[in-house]
Enzyme design. Structure first.
Site, PDB file in Angstrom:
ATOM      1  N   TYR A   1     -30.340  -4.754  14.738  1.00  0.00           N
ATOM      2  CA  TYR A   1     -29.170  -4.076  15.313  1.00  0.00           C
ATOM      3  C   TYR A   1     -29.636  -2.967  16.261  1.00  0.00           C
ATOM      4  CZ  TYR A   1     -24.658  -1.519  15.238  1.00  0.00           C
ATOM      5  OH  TYR A   1     -23.485  -0.874  15.565  1.00  0.00           O
ATOM      6  N   ASP A  58     -14.838 -16.673  21.100  1.00  0.00           N
ATOM      7  CA  ASP A  58     -16.015 -16.391  20.271  1.00  0.00           C
ATOM      8  C   ASP A  58     -17.150 -16.034  21.224  1.00  0.00           C
ATOM      9  OD1 ASP A  58     -18.259 -16.308  18.725  1.00  0.00           O
ATOM     10  OD2 ASP A  58     -17.829 -18.162  17.628  1.00  0.00           O
TER      11      ASP A  58
HETATM   12  N1  LIG Z   1     -18.282   1.638  12.639  1.00  0.00           N
HETATM   13  C1  LIG Z   1     -19.391   2.283  12.925  1.00  0.00           C
HETATM   14  O1  LIG Z   1     -19.858   3.157  12.174  1.00  0.00           O
HETATM   15  C2  LIG Z   1     -20.117   2.027  14.218  1.00  0.00           C
HETATM   16  C3  LIG Z   1     -21.057   2.969  14.640  1.00  0.00           C
HETATM   17  C4  LIG Z   1     -21.695   2.799  15.864  1.00  0.00           C
HETATM   18  C5  LIG Z   1     -21.391   1.702  16.638  1.00  0.00           C
HETATM   19  N2  LIG Z   1     -20.481   0.780  16.205  1.00  0.00           N
HETATM   20  C6  LIG Z   1     -20.161  -0.326  17.109  1.00  0.00           C
HETATM   21  O2  LIG Z   1     -18.792  -0.198  17.453  1.00  0.00           O
HETATM   22  C7  LIG Z   1     -18.274  -1.463  17.852  1.00  0.00           C
HETATM   23  C8  LIG Z   1     -16.941  -1.705  17.171  1.00  0.00           C
HETATM   24  O3  LIG Z   1     -17.136  -1.866  15.773  1.00  0.00           O
HETATM   25  P1  LIG Z   1     -16.092  -1.340  14.707  1.00  0.00           P
HETATM   26  O4  LIG Z   1     -16.791  -0.323  13.907  1.00  0.00           O
HETATM   27  O5  LIG Z   1     -14.828  -0.997  15.382  1.00  0.00           O
HETATM   28  O6  LIG Z   1     -15.958  -2.580  13.722  1.00  0.00           O
HETATM   29  P2  LIG Z   1     -14.984  -3.827  13.670  1.00  0.00           P
HETATM   30  O7  LIG Z   1     -13.579  -3.405  13.439  1.00  0.00           O
HETATM   31  O8  LIG Z   1     -15.615  -4.739  12.690  1.00  0.00           O
HETATM   32  O9  LIG Z   1     -15.064  -4.423  15.135  1.00  0.00           O
HETATM   33  C9  LIG Z   1     -15.965  -5.401  15.530  1.00  0.00           C
HETATM   34  C10 LIG Z   1     -15.232  -6.362  16.447  1.00  0.00           C
HETATM   35  O10 LIG Z   1     -16.168  -7.310  16.962  1.00  0.00           O
HETATM   36  C11 LIG Z   1     -15.499  -8.545  17.071  1.00  0.00           C
HETATM   37  N3  LIG Z   1     -16.471  -9.628  17.009  1.00  0.00           N
HETATM   38  C12 LIG Z   1     -17.459  -9.782  16.105  1.00  0.00           C
HETATM   39  N4  LIG Z   1     -18.099 -10.942  16.318  1.00  0.00           N
HETATM   40  C13 LIG Z   1     -17.487 -11.533  17.390  1.00  0.00           C
HETATM   41  C14 LIG Z   1     -17.673 -12.757  18.071  1.00  0.00           C
HETATM   42  N5  LIG Z   1     -18.596 -13.652  17.692  1.00  0.00           N
HETATM   43  N6  LIG Z   1     -16.860 -13.044  19.114  1.00  0.00           N
HETATM   44  C15 LIG Z   1     -15.888 -12.178  19.485  1.00  0.00           C
HETATM   45  N7  LIG Z   1     -15.673 -10.995  18.880  1.00  0.00           N
HETATM   46  C16 LIG Z   1     -16.456 -10.689  17.829  1.00  0.00           C
HETATM   47  C17 LIG Z   1     -14.546  -8.587  15.876  1.00  0.00           C
HETATM   48  O11 LIG Z   1     -13.436  -9.438  16.120  1.00  0.00           O
HETATM   49  P3  LIG Z   1     -13.252 -10.870  15.400  1.00  0.00           P
HETATM   50  O12 LIG Z   1     -13.823 -10.747  14.018  1.00  0.00           O
HETATM   51  O13 LIG Z   1     -11.792 -11.104  15.432  1.00  0.00           O
HETATM   52  O14 LIG Z   1     -14.010 -11.819  16.263  1.00  0.00           O
HETATM   53  C18 LIG Z   1     -14.119  -7.132  15.749  1.00  0.00           C
HETATM   54  O15 LIG Z   1     -12.888  -6.900  16.392  1.00  0.00           O
HETATM   55  C19 LIG Z   1     -19.368  -2.470  17.503  1.00  0.00           C
HETATM   56  O16 LIG Z   1     -20.069  -2.808  18.677  1.00  0.00           O
HETATM   57  C20 LIG Z   1     -20.270  -1.713  16.555  1.00  0.00           C
HETATM   58  O17 LIG Z   1     -21.592  -2.210  16.600  1.00  0.00           O
HETATM   59  C21 LIG Z   1     -19.838   0.913  15.007  1.00  0.00           C
END
Ligand SMILES: NC(=O)c1ccc[n+]([C@@H]2O[C@H](COP(=O)([O-])OP(=O)(O)OC[C@H]3O[C@@H](n4cnc5c(N)ncnc54)[C@H](OP(=O)(O)O)[C@@H]3O)[C@@H](O)[C@H]2O)c1
Length: 261
Positions: free
Chosen positions: A152, A62
């Protein structure tokens, strides 16, 4: 097979169980790399290990807990027999307009999106091999906030600043630090309904309808007419991880989103 660029051989991927982190892990594994995936959901991490026996290891953590994340890179180095790269994909978003920003949402978003990657990046400077690479997933919201993304956006903008500082600190050992700024990418994060303050979350068919409308709306914001795909971001991350003369920069992958007025 040509040798892998340094930075892509043995890599720790945070958020490696889902979304863009998983896509990065899979791209590295397909290229013959070894990967440590981390996150809180052990089942997601174990699925990666199961699919890539002998190449992937799970390090549940975490990242909001300073004691759990401390030494994470050293544990990855031990598990993989060395460490060339760090990819920080873990992230959380909570859309709340000013006046409705909860203390908990503020603290969590700053901790996961800014404090944790800065701490991991600091550790990477001493744990990565010479010439290694780190890549942080930021966001177009770092440079173009929404009314609901103050925390954010501040965290991701701070992450870009921290990345540049890490890039300077690592340069004497050729350790590079870079970031990608994706537009809206189709992942679990974007499929959570964005609610107005006090609005009850929809359920059942209403929830489905709401999410499809949200995805269609977000996709249409991009001049290229659709949401991004995780593989498209992963390709850029893997490139930056191994790019020997690129450091302290961010690559925007956003279907043209930032071109809009
Ligand atoms: N999707 C978009 O449109 C978008 C756009 C720009 C940037 N981003 C960025 O891209 C990155 C990946 O996001 P995603 O879109 O692929 O969404 P996602 O599938 O929800 O991935 C987020 C990941 O963060 C992990 N996480 C969250 N809280 C955590 C904690 N306390 N400790 C450890 N791990 C944690 C989650 O794993 P667990 O829940 O298993 O802990 C999950 O695997 C993020 O940094 C996000 O801000 C996303």
């Amino acid at each position: 097979m040509s040798p892998q660029p340094v930075g892509t051989g043995k890599v720790l991927v945070t958020g490696g169980g889902s979304g863009m982190g998983l896509a990065v892990a899979e791209a590295l594994l397909r290229a013959g790399g070894r990967v440590a995936v981390t996150g809180r959901r052990v089942d997601r991490l174990e699925a990666v290990v199961h699919a890539w026996p002998g190449q992937a290891v799970a390090l549940p953590c975490d990242l909001s807990s300073p004691s759990e994340r401390q030494g994470l890179l050293a544990r990855a180095r031990e598990a993989l027999g060395g460490l060339d790269g760090l990819v920080h994909s873990a992230g959380v978003v909570e859309h709340q307009p000013p006046g409705h920003i909860s203390e908990e949402a503020l603290r969590t978003q700053l901790e996961i999106n800014l404090v944790a990657p800065l701490r991991l990046g600091e550790e990477a400077l001493s744990v990565l091999e010479d010439g290694g690479g780190m890549v942080f997933i930021a966001s177009t919201l770092a440079v173009r906030p929404l009314t609901t993304s103050a925390v954010y956006s501040a965290a991701k903008a701070g992450l870009l600043a921290a990345m540049r500082s890490l890039a300077m600190a690592g340069a004497s050992r050729r350790i590079r630090a870079n970031a990608v700024c994706p537009g809206v990418v189709d992942t679990e994060m974007v499929r959570a309904p964005r609610l107005s303050p006090g609005e009850a979350p929809p359920e059942g068919a209403d929830l489905e309808k709401r999410i499809s409308a949200q995805l269609a709306y977000l996709g249409a914001l991009h001049p290229l007419g659709r949401l991004g795909k995780v593989e498209e971001v992963a390709e850029a991350v893997v490139h930056l991880l191994g790019a020997p003369w690129t450091t302290g920069t961010e690559l925007v992958i956003d279907g043209g989103l930032l071109l809009r007025e």
